[in-house]
Design an enzyme around this catalytic site. Structure first.
Site, mmCIF file in Angstrom:
data_model
loop_
_atom_site.group_PDB
_atom_site.id
_atom_site.type_symbol
_atom_site.label_atom_id
_atom_site.label_comp_id
_atom_site.label_asym_id
_atom_site.label_seq_id
_atom_site.Cartn_x
_atom_site.Cartn_y
_atom_site.Cartn_z
ATOM 1 N N ASN A 1 -2.619 12.913 -3.327
ATOM 2 C CA ASN A 1 -3.542 13.440 -4.334
ATOM 3 C C ASN A 1 -3.977 14.732 -3.823
ATOM 4 O OD1 ASN A 1 -3.854 11.598 -6.325
ATOM 5 N ND2 ASN A 1 -5.100 10.175 -5.525
ATOM 6 N N HIS B 1 -4.762 14.860 -8.994
ATOM 7 C CA HIS B 1 -4.833 13.630 -9.310
ATOM 8 C C HIS B 1 -3.844 13.023 -10.301
ATOM 9 C CE1 HIS B 1 -8.204 12.466 -6.776
ATOM 10 N NE2 HIS B 1 -8.730 13.482 -7.042
ATOM 11 N N ASP C 1 -1.629 9.783 -10.203
ATOM 12 C CA ASP C 1 -1.222 8.725 -11.107
ATOM 13 C C ASP C 1 0.122 8.645 -11.791
ATOM 14 O OD1 ASP C 1 -4.140 8.623 -11.417
ATOM 15 O OD2 ASP C 1 -4.528 9.757 -13.106
ATOM 16 N N ASP D 1 0.913 -1.141 0.125
ATOM 17 C CA ASP D 1 -0.053 0.037 0.038
ATOM 18 C C ASP D 1 0.896 1.373 -0.040
ATOM 19 O OD1 ASP D 1 -2.747 1.153 0.712
ATOM 20 O OD2 ASP D 1 -1.534 2.347 1.840
ATOM 21 N N GLU E 1 -4.522 2.395 -4.575
ATOM 22 C CA GLU E 1 -3.024 2.791 -4.308
ATOM 23 C C GLU E 1 -2.399 1.137 -3.794
ATOM 24 O OE1 GLU E 1 -5.012 4.494 -0.636
ATOM 25 O OE2 GLU E 1 -5.410 4.226 -2.634
#
Length: 330
Positions: free
Chosen positions: A218, A223, A227, A210, A253
């Site tokens: 974010n 975002h 990404d 994780d 994630e």
């Protein structure tokens, strides 16, 4: 006996053959039907759909032959693929210098007549042939030759259909954002690896990974930056893992890594290598770290148990401060 020379385009031909993912697949009725028609149309007791690999001739379908494959050195079809646009016809192999002492001629099945229509891709690569063999010398009628060529095109139509299905299946198993495998592929592979580990009595480990505090990443950088970070994490996992490990995006994630034939201590060592590779990478906005939960199978533990236990270990890693790897059993 004269072994066929390699085609001038041999490297491209083998690459094309590999793209069809057909070698060593199971028997299929569609191909067997075409082989049967070739036998009937050409009045031949032996017929086959043959693919010529680097060292062997492998039969996708066959009638009148027992062997599933044979050495390329003795294969008539290895000669036939040298002229992709033609049907190669041998009226009497016992009087042909290329084949007169070939074991297929001098011993069982004592082949005499051969005709092979190459299986040709749109780029002109001959993958193999659809061929017929008779045990007596004879001529081939023009309509038989034309029919065999028509059947070769039908074989290629089947191969093209298969290639498209394989490509679509591959795309359905890839994560659109990161380019690594997705959750569907992960579940399938984990089940396969569990069965293999059970059969071979070998260990199997799984890592649940994780990205730490990804929501705040974010929120802080947007975002698109998030990404980009996920793609970078995926790339680092793939580059650091061993060639036979299976790296996938679990969702959001989270990532999963399957470690075949890997015991608990080795899995912990691998988890630390992955964690450190991410921690030490150059990040655009702020350092990125991961927490990792590890689980290793025992003979009685089911594959879904690995997922559950790795997730519990991951929860402990987060509770203890993140940026660490913890084994479920430790």
């Amino acid at each position: 006996m004269q072994a066929a020379p390699l085609p001038a385009n041999e490297a491209a031909r083998l690459s094309a053959l590999e793209r069809y993912a057909i070698l060593d697949t199971i028997e299929e009725q569609a191909y067997d039907d075409i082989t049967y028609l070739a036998s009937c149309i050409c009045h031949a007791p032996i017929a086959a759909i043959s693919l010529v690999d680097a060292q062997r001739q492998w039969f996708k379908s066959k009638m009148g032959l027992a062997a599933a494959e044979m050495s390329r050195d003795i294969a008539f079809c290895a000669h036939a693929i040298l002229s992709p646009g033609e049907v190669m016809v041998v009226n009497d192999a016992s009087y042909d210098r290329r084949f007169e002492d070939n074991p297929l001629v001098t011993t069982d099945p004592h082949a005499r007549f051969y005709a092979g229509a190459p299986l040709v891709t749109g780029d002109g690569e001959a993958l193999g042939t659809i061929c017929v063999i008779d045990l007596v010398p004879r001529q081939m009628a023009d309509e038989e030759r034309m029919a065999l060529q028509a059947l070769s095109r039908q074989v290629m139509a089947q191969l093209e259909l298969r290639r498209h299905v394989v490509e679509l299946d591959k795309l359905s198993n890839l994560d659109g954002l990161t380019g690594i495998y997705n959750r569907r592929a992960l579940d399938l592979r984990l089940h396969e690896e569990y069965l293999r580990a059970e059969r071979m009595h070998t260990p199997l480990s799984y890592l649940q990974i994780d990205v730490d505090l990804f929501k705040t990443y974010n929120d802080s950088y947007g975002h698109l930056a998030g990404d980009e970070a996920l793609r970078a994490v995926a790339g680092l996992l793939r580059e650091t893992a061993r060639g036979y490990d299976f790296v996938a995006r679990y969702g959001g994630e989270e990532f999963g890594v399957i470690l075949p034939t890997t015991d608990g201590q080795s899995a912990l060592d691998m988890a630390e290598r992955l964690r450190m590779a991410i921690e030490r990478a150059a990040w655009k906005h702020r350092p990125v770290t991961v927490s990792i939960g590890i689980a290793t199978n025992t003979p009685e533990r089911q594959a879904h148990g690995l997922l559950e236990q790795a997730d519990q270990a991951l929860y402990r890693a987060k509770q203890q401060g993140r940026n660490r790897a913890i084994h479920y059993a430790h």
